[in-house]
Design a protein around this motif. Structure first.
Motif, PDB file in Angstrom:
ATOM      1  N   SER A 100       0.834  -1.201   0.000  1.00 17.41           N
ATOM      2  CA  SER A 100       0.000   0.000   0.000  1.00 17.41           C
ATOM      3  C   SER A 100       0.867   1.249   0.000  1.00 17.41           C
ATOM      4  O   SER A 100       1.879   1.307   0.702  1.00 17.41           O
ATOM      5  N   ILE A 142       0.684   5.791  -1.331  1.00 16.47           N
ATOM      6  CA  ILE A 142       0.085   6.913  -2.047  1.00 16.47           C
ATOM      7  C   ILE A 142       1.233   7.646  -2.720  1.00 16.47           C
ATOM      8  O   ILE A 142       2.273   7.877  -2.106  1.00 16.47           O
ATOM      9  N   SER A 143       1.051   7.998  -4.001  1.00 15.54           N
ATOM     10  CA  SER A 143       2.124   8.637  -4.747  1.00 15.54           C
ATOM     11  C   SER A 143       1.595   9.793  -5.578  1.00 15.54           C
ATOM     12  O   SER A 143       0.495   9.722  -6.131  1.00 15.54           O
ATOM     13  N   TYR A 192      -2.792  11.847  -8.305  1.00 10.21           N
ATOM     14  CA  TYR A 192      -2.351  11.024  -7.188  1.00 10.21           C
ATOM     15  C   TYR A 192      -2.772   9.585  -7.443  1.00 10.21           C
ATOM     16  O   TYR A 192      -3.814   9.333  -8.047  1.00 10.21           O
ATOM     17  N   LYS A 250      -3.495   5.993  -5.326  1.00  5.17           N
ATOM     18  CA  LYS A 250      -3.659   5.284  -4.053  1.00  5.17           C
ATOM     19  C   LYS A 250      -3.631   3.804  -4.394  1.00  5.17           C
ATOM     20  O   LYS A 250      -4.466   3.312  -5.151  1.00  5.17           O
ATOM     21  N   ASP A 292      -3.457  -0.161  -3.106  1.00  5.18           N
ATOM     22  CA  ASP A 292      -3.649  -1.182  -2.088  1.00  5.18           C
ATOM     23  C   ASP A 292      -3.334  -2.522  -2.736  1.00  5.18           C
ATOM     24  O   ASP A 292      -3.070  -2.590  -3.937  1.00  5.18           O
TER      25      ASP A 292
END
Length: 129
Positions: free
Chosen positions: A40, A42-43, A68, A70, A72
């Motif tokens: 997991s 966030i970038s 962005y 996200k 998982d």
């Protein structure tokens, strides 16, 4: 087989939503790939193309101006300011979406070398269809 669900959303609505084998994203620090069961995170994403590989090893591309990601284990959600899914049922539709994608990326890219490399990659994927 593990699945990875990809969603690409802009303020105008959903651009892409499907199960994929892998996806390569234009991260702010460089491209990175995502496979099922990825850790997991966030970038931040920069202007560039999202390279999507489906279950049949075919590639689709979506150009984004920034956004962005996200990530998982089984899902990737991209929130992009602007995105163009490069697709079409005819040569003219495909050429039109490719032109829109080029304009979107050009509007955000001040680095001409990076812009040229991104456009070349996009055109190579389109030619391979």
């Amino acid at each position: 087989m593990d699945k990875l669900h990809l969603e690409i959303v802009t303020p105008q609505g959903q651009v892409f939503s499907d199960d994929v084998s892998s996806v390569v994203l234009p991260g702010s620090e460089g491209e990175f790939g995502v496979l099922p069961n990825h850790a997991s995170l966030i970038s931040l994403l920069k202007a560039g193309i999202i390279d999507i590989e489906d279950k049949n090893k075919n590639h689709d591309i979506v150009a984004i101006n920034w956004g962005y990601a996200k990530i998982d284990e089984g899902k990737v959600v991209i929130l992009a300011d602007g995105a163009v899914y490069v697709a079409g049922n005819s040569e003219s539709e495909l050429a039109n979406s490719l032109d829109q994608a080029k304009r979107l990326i050009e509007s955000m890219s001040s680095d001409t070398n990076a812009f040229a490399a991104t456009i070349a990659k996009m055109e190579n994927v389109v030619r391979a269809r």
